[in-house]
Design a protein around this motif. Structure first.
Motif, PDB file in Angstrom:
ATOM      1  N   ASP A   1      25.127  -9.974 -16.183  1.00 51.22           N
ATOM      2  CA  ASP A   1      24.323 -10.000 -17.403  1.00 51.22           C
ATOM      3  C   ASP A   1      24.375  -8.611 -18.026  1.00 51.22           C
ATOM      4  O   ASP A   1      24.568  -7.609 -17.324  1.00 51.22           O
ATOM      5  CB  ASP A   1      22.885 -10.391 -17.073  1.00 51.22           C
ATOM      6  CG  ASP A   1      22.115 -10.762 -18.332  1.00 51.22           C
ATOM      7  OD1 ASP A   1      21.761  -9.840 -19.082  1.00 51.22           O
ATOM      8  OD2 ASP A   1      21.871 -11.961 -18.542  1.00 51.22           O
ATOM      9  N   ARG A   2      24.231  -8.538 -19.352  1.00 49.01           N
ATOM     10  CA  ARG A   2      24.246  -7.239 -20.021  1.00 49.01           C
ATOM     11  C   ARG A   2      23.096  -6.358 -19.548  1.00 49.01           C
ATOM     12  O   ARG A   2      23.177  -5.139 -19.611  1.00 49.01           O
ATOM     13  CB  ARG A   2      24.202  -7.420 -21.539  1.00 49.01           C
ATOM     14  CG  ARG A   2      22.901  -8.019 -22.062  1.00 49.01           C
ATOM     15  CD  ARG A   2      22.945  -8.152 -23.578  1.00 49.01           C
ATOM     16  NE  ARG A   2      22.989  -6.838 -24.197  1.00 49.01           N
ATOM     17  CZ  ARG A   2      23.287  -6.641 -25.483  1.00 49.01           C
ATOM     18  NH1 ARG A   2      23.589  -7.659 -26.264  1.00 49.01           N
ATOM     19  NH2 ARG A   2      23.286  -5.418 -25.993  1.00 49.01           N
ATOM     20  N   LYS A   3      22.025  -6.979 -19.052  1.00 46.02           N
ATOM     21  CA  LYS A   3      20.898  -6.171 -18.551  1.00 46.02           C
ATOM     22  C   LYS A   3      21.298  -5.375 -17.324  1.00 46.02           C
ATOM     23  O   LYS A   3      20.697  -4.343 -17.020  1.00 46.02           O
ATOM     24  CB  LYS A   3      19.720  -7.090 -18.235  1.00 46.02           C
ATOM     25  CG  LYS A   3      19.043  -7.640 -19.480  1.00 46.02           C
ATOM     26  CD  LYS A   3      17.912  -8.581 -19.142  1.00 46.02           C
ATOM     27  CE  LYS A   3      18.440  -9.880 -18.570  1.00 46.02           C
ATOM     28  NZ  LYS A   3      17.361 -10.874 -18.358  1.00 46.02           N
TER      29      LYS A   3
ATOM     30  N   GLU B   1      22.635  -2.219 -18.877  1.00 47.27           N
ATOM     31  CA  GLU B   1      21.579  -1.448 -19.524  1.00 47.27           C
ATOM     32  C   GLU B   1      20.641  -0.813 -18.505  1.00 47.27           C
ATOM     33  O   GLU B   1      20.109   0.275 -18.734  1.00 47.27           O
ATOM     34  CB  GLU B   1      20.790  -2.363 -20.467  1.00 47.27           C
ATOM     35  CG  GLU B   1      21.600  -2.838 -21.662  1.00 47.27           C
ATOM     36  CD  GLU B   1      20.839  -3.861 -22.496  1.00 47.27           C
ATOM     37  OE1 GLU B   1      19.820  -4.381 -21.977  1.00 47.27           O
ATOM     38  OE2 GLU B   1      21.258  -4.149 -23.623  1.00 47.27           O
TER      39      GLU B   1
ATOM     40  N   ILE C   1      26.193  -0.856 -25.554  1.00 46.76           N
ATOM     41  CA  ILE C   1      26.935  -2.115 -25.643  1.00 46.76           C
ATOM     42  C   ILE C   1      27.061  -2.473 -27.119  1.00 46.76           C
ATOM     43  O   ILE C   1      26.045  -2.640 -27.814  1.00 46.76           O
ATOM     44  CB  ILE C   1      26.219  -3.230 -24.868  1.00 46.76           C
ATOM     45  CG1 ILE C   1      26.131  -2.870 -23.380  1.00 46.76           C
ATOM     46  CG2 ILE C   1      26.948  -4.562 -25.047  1.00 46.76           C
ATOM     47  CD1 ILE C   1      25.354  -3.855 -22.562  1.00 46.76           C
TER      48      ILE C   1
ATOM     49  N   VAL D   1      29.351  -8.590 -27.212  1.00 47.03           N
ATOM     50  CA  VAL D   1      29.578  -9.435 -26.053  1.00 47.03           C
ATOM     51  C   VAL D   1      30.503 -10.565 -26.470  1.00 47.03           C
ATOM     52  O   VAL D   1      30.277 -11.211 -27.499  1.00 47.03           O
ATOM     53  CB  VAL D   1      28.260 -10.019 -25.510  1.00 47.03           C
ATOM     54  CG1 VAL D   1      28.542 -10.950 -24.345  1.00 47.03           C
ATOM     55  CG2 VAL D   1      27.325  -8.898 -25.075  1.00 47.03           C
TER      56      VAL D   1
END
Length: 595
Positions: free
Chosen positions: A521-523, A526, A533, A536
């Motif tokens: 996940d992008r989290k 981060e 970012i 996506v």
């Protein structure tokens, strides 16, 4: 990172785990079902444990049920109040516990063999009568299978000579065992509870120590003296009988201890009576023969007066002689004995010296206190060592007092001997036959008076022994119907199972997530880096490789456009920029593009 960001991150993490739990609900359902099933199995097939209780009242100094006269009251100096902690130690002592077990039928433990459980039984269909004079292997299971025609088969694992088929009532004897198996109720039409049983023979010493550890004795009220006895068991009836018998043994032991003083007093008096009885018989025969032979019935007035004085002096001398014997007995007792369990009180033979009585009373109290402490503490207890020192000092004081009394007795005896000599001179002036009659009559009357005196003292000691009542009273007997189960704890087991069923998959999810080093996940980026970012790109299931050309209006194409736009804003304001796109996996092409 400020507090707002921390709260935000924790909120996002909490949501993440909630979504993971919801997405893996089937694991929770599975583990909860298994755990609850295990709890049901434990509750259903575990042997229930019951708590059995009884209570006793430890009274104070109430010791008799009759009024005492002055002589019998002198025995009270050997009475003592009950120290509750010490009484608890006595109840749990080895001797009291063993005596209780010896009076009960607990040498053999019985068990029924079921499909799942092998519960312990009390007084079952079979009864094993152990030959106590023969060696027995302890705690070795002996299996019994009931057969037809009043027969049974005995089996013992890893023991030669087994299995063997016997009839009820037929004795088995070998180098390992010696016992007889019989029906407990042969005349009754009772049916066996099980087709197979097993039993083992308990070692009495180990069983005694086990019961000492199982027994609980608690004071119900700090201001009172009511003790509650409790024990946990699989068989309530068995332990109820044990608690009731324990109370009886404890009460009887206390009563016997109280009676020991009177019993020893009676024995001491009986010894003195036996010593004087022969002399009394001889004196009586001599008196009768002399009167018959010389035809003399009465003594003259002068002779009567002299005789009365002579008899009085001789009686005093005889009683002082008995006291002298008692002083010698007491001195030897104090120097050779370590307790007062067989002690004879001074009032038994009429000694009323207050100093001696006080010292002996204090000494007896110290002995009682020390004996009580020995039940509930180690020999090296400093309190016991202090008591031993006090006992030694009191013993020395008692011996000194006894020596003073012996010296005083000798002075009194010398004075009486002088009186007797003076009276004897006057008697010599009487006629010959009258002198002989006075001498014979004197011996008879002296022995008769002393004998009567001793019989009176013996009767008083007997009254004291007969009037003793226990200092302990049973308030509530142990009853199996009043017992209550304490294990298994059904509701608690289900609660624990539910908690375990929920915790196991949750911990698995947390641990798996903790050791997961993949970016899902992008989290993940981060939370662990400061790299921005800019876009996506999702996964495409379309067969072509040029998605932006083949599908210009698709979501993936829009993702590429968004990235291109973000790059233009993110890059410095330069006319030309070169970007390199590559992959760490084999077979993926690398490219460069000018923006």
């Amino acid at each position: 990172m400020n507090s707002h960001e921390l709260i935000s991150q924790e909120s996002i993490d909490l949501k993440k785990y909630i979504f993971k739990i919801v997405s893996n609900w089937y694991w929770f359902a599975l583990t909860v079902s298994i755990a609850l099933g295990a709890a049901f199995f434990i509750n259903r097939y575990s042997d229930p444990v019951y708590m059995v209780r009884s209570s006793i009242l430890v009274k104070g100094n109430e010791g008799t049920s009759v009024n005492r006269d002055e002589i019998i009251d002198a025995f009270d100096m050997f009475k003592h109040g009950k120290n509750i902690p010490n009484e608890i130690g006595i109840i749990k002592s080895y001797d009291v516990t063993r005596e209780t077990l010896e009076q009960l039928d607990v040498r053999v433990s019985y068990f029924g063999i079921g499909r799942i459980r092998n519960p312990e039984l009390y007084r079952p269909f079979i009864e094993v009568k152990v030959d106590t004079s023969h060696y027995q292997v302890s705690y070795r299971p002996v299996y019994i299978t009931l057969l037809e025609n009043d027969q049974y088969r005995l089996e013992v694992e890893d023991v030669e000579g087994f299995p063997v088929v016997l009839k009820f009532g037929e004795k088995l004897e070998n180098e390992y065992f010696s016992f007889t198996v019989d029906k407990r109720y042969p005349d009754a039409k009772s049916k066996p509870e099980y087709e197979r049983y097993y039993f083992f023979i308990n070692d009495l010493n180990s069983l005694t120590n086990r019961y000492r550890g199982m027994l609980g004795v608690n004071l119900t009220d700090k201001e009172g003296s009511i003790l509650q006895l409790s024990i946990q068991s699989f068989v309530p009836q068995k332990e109820a009988n044990y608690l009731n018998k324990l109370a009886e043994v404890y009460i009887q032991a206390g009563l016997e201890e109280k009676n020991q003083i009177a019993t020893k007093a009676i024995e001491f008096i009986d010894d003195q009576i036996n010593d004087i009885l022969d002399s009394l018989d001889i004196a009586e025969n001599n008196l009768q023969n002399f009167r018959m032979k010389n035809k003399i019935v009465n003594i003259s007035q002068e002779g009567t007066y002299l005789y009365q004085q002579y008899e009085k002096a001789q009686t005093e001398k005889a009683l002082l002689g008995i006291q002298q014997k008692y002083y010698n007995y007491l001195s030897n007792y104090l120097q050779s004995k370590e307790d007062f369990s067989e002690f004879v009180a001074p009032s038994v033979i009429g000694i009323d010296d207050q100093v001696l009585k006080t010292l002996l009373g204090q000494l007896n109290s110290l002995y009682v206190e020390r004996n009580s402490l020995n039940f509930s503490s180690k020999k090296s207890n400093p309190a016991i060592e202090l008591l031993n020192m006090k006992i030694k000092n009191l013993k020395d004081a008692c011996l000194e007092s006894i020596n003073n009394l012996i010296s005083a007795n000798r002075i009194t005896l010398d004075e009486i001997d002088s009186r007797i000599n003076r009276i004897d001179i006057n008697i010599q002036k009487l006629p010959y036959n009258e002198r002989r009659l006075i001498n014979i009559q004197r011996k008879f009357d002296i022995n008769s008076d002393v004998y009567t005196y001793l019989l009176q003292k013996r009767a008083e000691a007997g009254i004291m022994r007969a009037s003793n009542i226990p200092d302990v009273k049973i308030l509530d007997k142990a009853r199996p119907e009043n017992s209550y189960p304490i294990a298994p704890k059904r509701n608690l087991n289900y609660t624990i199972a539910l908690i375990i069923g929920l915790i196991i998959p949750f911990l698995f999810i947390v641990v798996r997530d903790y050791f997961n080093d993949k970016i899902t996940d992008r989290k993940d980026i981060e939370a662990n880096t400061t790299t921005p970012i800019i876009g996506v790109i999702g996964h495409s299931n379309k067969p072509g490789e040029l998605i932006a050309i083949e599908s210009p209006k698709s979501a993936i194409t829009e993702s590429f456009r968004t990235i291109k736009t973000n790059l233009m804003y993110a890059l410095p304001d330069k006319p030309m920029q070169v970007l390199a796109v590559t992959s760490t996996k084999i077979g993926r092409a690398s490219c460069r593009e000018r923006v």
